[in-house]
Motif scaffolding. Structure first.
Motif, PDB file in Angstrom:
ATOM      1  N   PRO A 296      20.871  -8.841  11.187  1.00 21.67           N
ATOM      2  CA  PRO A 296      21.082  -7.411  10.927  1.00 21.67           C
ATOM      3  C   PRO A 296      20.317  -6.499  11.887  1.00 21.67           C
ATOM      4  CG  PRO A 296      20.820  -8.570   8.864  1.00 21.67           C
ATOM      5  CD  PRO A 296      20.495  -9.552   9.955  1.00 21.67           C
ATOM      6  N   VAL A 297      19.112  -6.929  12.321  1.00 21.26           N
ATOM      7  CA  VAL A 297      18.389  -6.157  13.336  1.00 21.26           C
ATOM      8  C   VAL A 297      19.219  -6.085  14.619  1.00 21.26           C
ATOM      9  CG1 VAL A 297      16.379  -6.193  14.879  1.00 21.26           C
ATOM     10  CG2 VAL A 297      16.078  -6.577  12.427  1.00 21.26           C
ATOM     11  N   LEU A 298      19.776  -7.216  15.017  1.00 21.54           N
ATOM     12  CA  LEU A 298      20.632  -7.249  16.209  1.00 21.54           C
ATOM     13  C   LEU A 298      21.862  -6.367  16.019  1.00 21.54           C
ATOM     14  CD1 LEU A 298      21.272  -8.430  19.003  1.00 21.54           C
ATOM     15  CD2 LEU A 298      22.360 -10.375  17.842  1.00 21.54           C
ATOM     16  N   LEU A 299      22.447  -6.421  14.816  1.00 21.92           N
ATOM     17  CA  LEU A 299      23.602  -5.570  14.524  1.00 21.92           C
ATOM     18  C   LEU A 299      23.242  -4.100  14.701  1.00 21.92           C
ATOM     19  CD1 LEU A 299      26.438  -4.967  13.366  1.00 21.92           C
ATOM     20  CD2 LEU A 299      25.412  -5.102  11.077  1.00 21.92           C
ATOM     21  N   GLN A 300      22.083  -3.684  14.215  1.00 23.42           N
ATOM     22  CA  GLN A 300      21.684  -2.281  14.335  1.00 23.42           C
ATOM     23  C   GLN A 300      21.467  -1.891  15.789  1.00 23.42           C
ATOM     24  OE1 GLN A 300      19.025  -0.710  11.419  1.00 23.42           O
ATOM     25  NE2 GLN A 300      18.080   0.736  12.836  1.00 23.42           N
ATOM     26  N   VAL A 301      20.849  -2.784  16.558  1.00 21.14           N
ATOM     27  CA  VAL A 301      20.631  -2.497  17.981  1.00 21.14           C
ATOM     28  C   VAL A 301      21.963  -2.287  18.694  1.00 21.14           C
ATOM     29  CG1 VAL A 301      19.786  -3.471  20.159  1.00 21.14           C
ATOM     30  CG2 VAL A 301      18.415  -3.683  18.074  1.00 21.14           C
ATOM     31  N   ILE A 302      22.936  -3.149  18.394  1.00 21.17           N
ATOM     32  CA  ILE A 302      24.254  -3.036  19.032  1.00 21.17           C
ATOM     33  C   ILE A 302      24.986  -1.793  18.543  1.00 21.17           C
ATOM     34  CG2 ILE A 302      26.520  -4.124  19.258  1.00 21.17           C
ATOM     35  CD1 ILE A 302      25.083  -6.844  19.074  1.00 21.17           C
ATOM     36  N   ALA A 303      24.964  -1.569  17.225  1.00 15.79           N
ATOM     37  CA  ALA A 303      25.696  -0.432  16.653  1.00 15.79           C
ATOM     38  C   ALA A 303      25.134   0.902  17.119  1.00 15.79           C
ATOM     39  CB  ALA A 303      25.668  -0.504  15.126  1.00 15.79           C
ATOM     40  N   SER A 304      23.869   0.945  17.456  1.00 15.94           N
ATOM     41  CA  SER A 304      23.258   2.208  17.880  1.00 15.94           C
ATOM     42  C   SER A 304      23.716   2.652  19.262  1.00 15.94           C
ATOM     43  CB  SER A 304      21.729   2.074  17.865  1.00 15.94           C
ATOM     44  OG  SER A 304      21.288   1.142  18.836  1.00 15.94           O
ATOM     45  N   ARG A 305      24.458   1.811  19.963  1.00 16.36           N
ATOM     46  CA  ARG A 305      24.850   2.126  21.340  1.00 16.36           C
ATOM     47  C   ARG A 305      26.040   3.066  21.404  1.00 16.36           C
ATOM     48  NH1 ARG A 305      25.406  -3.354  24.683  1.00 16.36           N
ATOM     49  NH2 ARG A 305      25.741  -1.793  26.319  1.00 16.36           N
ATOM     50  N   TRP A 306      26.873   3.103  20.360  1.00 18.14           N
ATOM     51  CA  TRP A 306      28.075   3.938  20.378  1.00 18.14           C
ATOM     52  C   TRP A 306      28.035   4.944  19.241  1.00 18.14           C
ATOM     53  CZ3 TRP A 306      28.463  -1.494  20.787  1.00 18.14           C
ATOM     54  CH2 TRP A 306      28.756  -1.956  22.083  1.00 18.14           C
ATOM     55  N   GLN A 307      28.569   6.124  19.497  1.00 14.57           N
ATOM     56  CA  GLN A 307      28.490   7.211  18.532  1.00 14.57           C
ATOM     57  C   GLN A 307      29.194   6.867  17.216  1.00 14.57           C
ATOM     58  OE1 GLN A 307      26.387   9.089  19.602  1.00 14.57           O
ATOM     59  NE2 GLN A 307      26.914  10.455  21.291  1.00 14.57           N
ATOM     60  N   VAL A 308      30.368   6.268  17.300  1.00 13.04           N
ATOM     61  CA  VAL A 308      31.131   5.993  16.085  1.00 13.04           C
ATOM     62  C   VAL A 308      30.438   4.947  15.231  1.00 13.04           C
ATOM     63  CG1 VAL A 308      32.616   4.254  17.185  1.00 13.04           C
ATOM     64  CG2 VAL A 308      33.431   5.504  15.161  1.00 13.04           C
ATOM     65  N   THR A 309      29.860   3.915  15.834  1.00 11.57           N
ATOM     66  CA  THR A 309      29.171   2.888  15.053  1.00 11.57           C
ATOM     67  C   THR A 309      27.814   3.382  14.564  1.00 11.57           C
ATOM     68  OG1 THR A 309      28.434   1.912  17.155  1.00 11.57           O
ATOM     69  CG2 THR A 309      30.333   0.902  16.069  1.00 11.57           C
ATOM     70  N   ARG A 310      27.186   4.286  15.301  1.00 13.00           N
ATOM     71  CA  ARG A 310      25.953   4.904  14.797  1.00 13.00           C
ATOM     72  C   ARG A 310      26.211   5.585  13.466  1.00 13.00           C
ATOM     73  NH1 ARG A 310      21.386   6.145  17.511  1.00 13.00           N
ATOM     74  NH2 ARG A 310      21.248   8.179  16.484  1.00 13.00           N
ATOM     75  N   LEU A 311      27.367   6.240  13.354  1.00 15.59           N
ATOM     76  CA  LEU A 311      27.699   6.940  12.117  1.00 15.59           C
ATOM     77  C   LEU A 311      28.178   5.976  11.040  1.00 15.59           C
ATOM     78  CD1 LEU A 311      28.185   9.494  10.446  1.00 15.59           C
ATOM     79  CD2 LEU A 311      30.457   9.645  11.507  1.00 15.59           C
ATOM     80  N   LEU A 312      29.182   5.159  11.349  1.00 13.59           N
ATOM     81  CA  LEU A 312      29.825   4.337  10.333  1.00 13.59           C
ATOM     82  C   LEU A 312      28.960   3.180   9.860  1.00 13.59           C
ATOM     83  CD1 LEU A 312      33.499   4.172  11.675  1.00 13.59           C
ATOM     84  CD2 LEU A 312      32.541   5.681   9.926  1.00 13.59           C
ATOM     85  N   VAL A 313      28.207   2.563  10.760  1.00 15.65           N
ATOM     86  CA  VAL A 313      27.412   1.390  10.405  1.00 15.65           C
ATOM     87  C   VAL A 313      25.997   1.775   9.992  1.00 15.65           C
ATOM     88  CG1 VAL A 313      26.483  -0.817  11.226  1.00 15.65           C
ATOM     89  CG2 VAL A 313      28.774  -0.081  11.917  1.00 15.65           C
ATOM     90  N   LEU A 314      25.422   2.767  10.676  1.00 15.73           N
ATOM     91  CA  LEU A 314      24.020   3.104  10.456  1.00 15.73           C
ATOM     92  C   LEU A 314      23.809   4.422   9.731  1.00 15.73           C
ATOM     93  CD1 LEU A 314      22.697   2.119  14.004  1.00 15.73           C
ATOM     94  CD2 LEU A 314      22.985   0.664  11.995  1.00 15.73           C
ATOM     95  N   GLY A 315      24.839   5.258   9.671  1.00 18.41           N
ATOM     96  CA  GLY A 315      24.682   6.560   9.016  1.00 18.41           C
ATOM     97  C   GLY A 315      23.800   7.514   9.780  1.00 18.41           C
ATOM     98  N   LEU A 316      23.724   7.342  11.108  1.00 17.73           N
ATOM     99  CA  LEU A 316      22.875   8.181  11.947  1.00 17.73           C
ATOM    100  C   LEU A 316      23.689   9.222  12.683  1.00 17.73           C
ATOM    101  CD1 LEU A 316      20.579   5.436  13.531  1.00 17.73           C
ATOM    102  CD2 LEU A 316      20.066   6.917  11.571  1.00 17.73           C
ATOM    103  N   ARG A 317      23.046  10.338  12.976  1.00 20.05           N
ATOM    104  CA  ARG A 317      23.693  11.375  13.753  1.00 20.05           C
ATOM    105  C   ARG A 317      24.007  10.861  15.151  1.00 20.05           C
ATOM    106  NH1 ARG A 317      19.409  14.579  11.587  1.00 20.05           N
ATOM    107  NH2 ARG A 317      20.132  16.095  10.037  1.00 20.05           N
TER     108      ARG A 317
END
Length: 323
Positions: A296-317
């Motif tokens: 899951p740490v790896l998933l967050q690192v990868i998801a943080s790279r794109w705007q859409v996954t930052r929102l949908l996966v991480l709930g980040l602006r």
């Protein structure tokens, strides 16, 4: 504290229940005792930390709406994504959908591990609104009532947004709020505070060990005086005496993603080990826990790279664009 909460949660889901997913170990196996003994403290730790974080920057009357929208983005959006992924994996493996095929109910009814997010989506709007309107005066009446609810075993008879678990978490979350708002007083009387909190923790532990001696297993009840003493004492004691380990603090930023996705990893690790005939419970525990945190740490690192996954996966602006 977040790291301890993460380790307790992930390792428990590696072990699983006696008849549910996991290793399905029975008493008196040491890992079964460990899993059941800490049932009182796993989610209360998360709730206590959530309350402490909330207290650092609570909403005011003029900031209530941005606060609520922020909580929806941070909790509901990644929760919806994770529930969808979880159901998809479940259907692919077992060919079943939850709630007798009415799968959409998983988004608003008590479902698997996601009940924690559902409860938080009830607690934070109510707490934020009442806290802002009363300028913090609601804290002590709400804290006393919620702690009493835990000790007396009161709960709501509804699984809508996991309302039946509200009293399991609310008291500990408010305890975290109270800790931060009165931290100077606690620090001024640190010795007394540690003594009282540790005494409550040890009393709850002693009661549970007595129950285990009488029944052959620890209590798994979450709403009683023993649970309140054990979990409440553990939370406050940990906050007062545990050091801040900067080399470990990074894990806190990944705690939500670990919570949402670790169970898919631990289940996959167990199935893989069983497929290659590795039955050692120690190997399952160590490997399952390690992978349940690291992937899951790896998933967050990868998801943080794109705007859409930052929102949908991480709930980040979305990150501001460079100019």
């Amino acid at each position: 504290m977040r790291s301890i909460a993460v380790l307790l949660l992930v390792s428990f889901h590696v072990i699983g229940g006696v008849r549910t997913d996991g290793l399905q170990l029975s008493h008196p196996h040491p890992l079964r005792i460990y899993g059941d003994l800490f049932v009182d403290v796993r989610m209360p730790l998360f709730a206590f930390v959530a309350g402490a974080v909330y207290a650092l920057k609570p909403p005011q009357r003029g900031t209530l709406m941005p606060f609520l929208l922020g909580k929806f983005r941070r909790l509901a959006v990644p929760g919806i994504t994770a529930i969808t992924v979880f159901m998809a994996f479940g259907y692919a493996i077992d060919g079943r959908l939850p709630f007798e095929g009415h799968f959409w109910q998983a988004y608003y009814r008590h479902y698997e591990i996601f009940w924690f997010l559902q409860v938080m989506l009830i607690i934070f709007p109510l707490l934020g609104a009442l806290d802002a309107l009363t300028r913090g005066a609601i804290l002590w009446p709400a804290l006393i009532l919620s702690l009493l609810a835990i000790a007396m075993g009161w709960s709501f008879d509804s699984d809508l947004m996991a309302a039946n678990r509200i009293t399991h978490l609310l008291g500990y979350l408010l305890l975290g709020v109270a800790f931060i708002r009165h931290v100077e007083t606690l620090e001024a009387h640190r010795g007394l505070a540690v003594t009282l909190a540790a005494s409550a923790f040890l009393a709850g532990l002693a009661i549970n060990l007595w129950i285990m001696r009488e029944t052959g297993r620890p209590s798994t009840e979450r709403l009683d005086l023993q649970s309140l003493l054990f979990a409440g004492g553990a939370c406050v004691t940990a906050m007062l005496v545990l050091p801040r380990l900067h080399w470990l603090s990074w894990l806190g930023a990944f705690s939500l993603t670990i919570y949402l996705y670790h169970i898919l990893v631990t289940s996959g690790a167990r199935r893989t080990l069983q497929a290659i005939d590795i039955e050692s419970s120690v190997v399952h525990l160590l490997l399952g826990t390690a992978l349940g945190i690291l992937l899951p740490v790896l998933l967050q690192v990868i998801a943080s790279r794109w705007q859409v996954t930052r929102l949908l996966v991480l709930g980040l602006r979305a990150r501001p664009r460079r100019t």
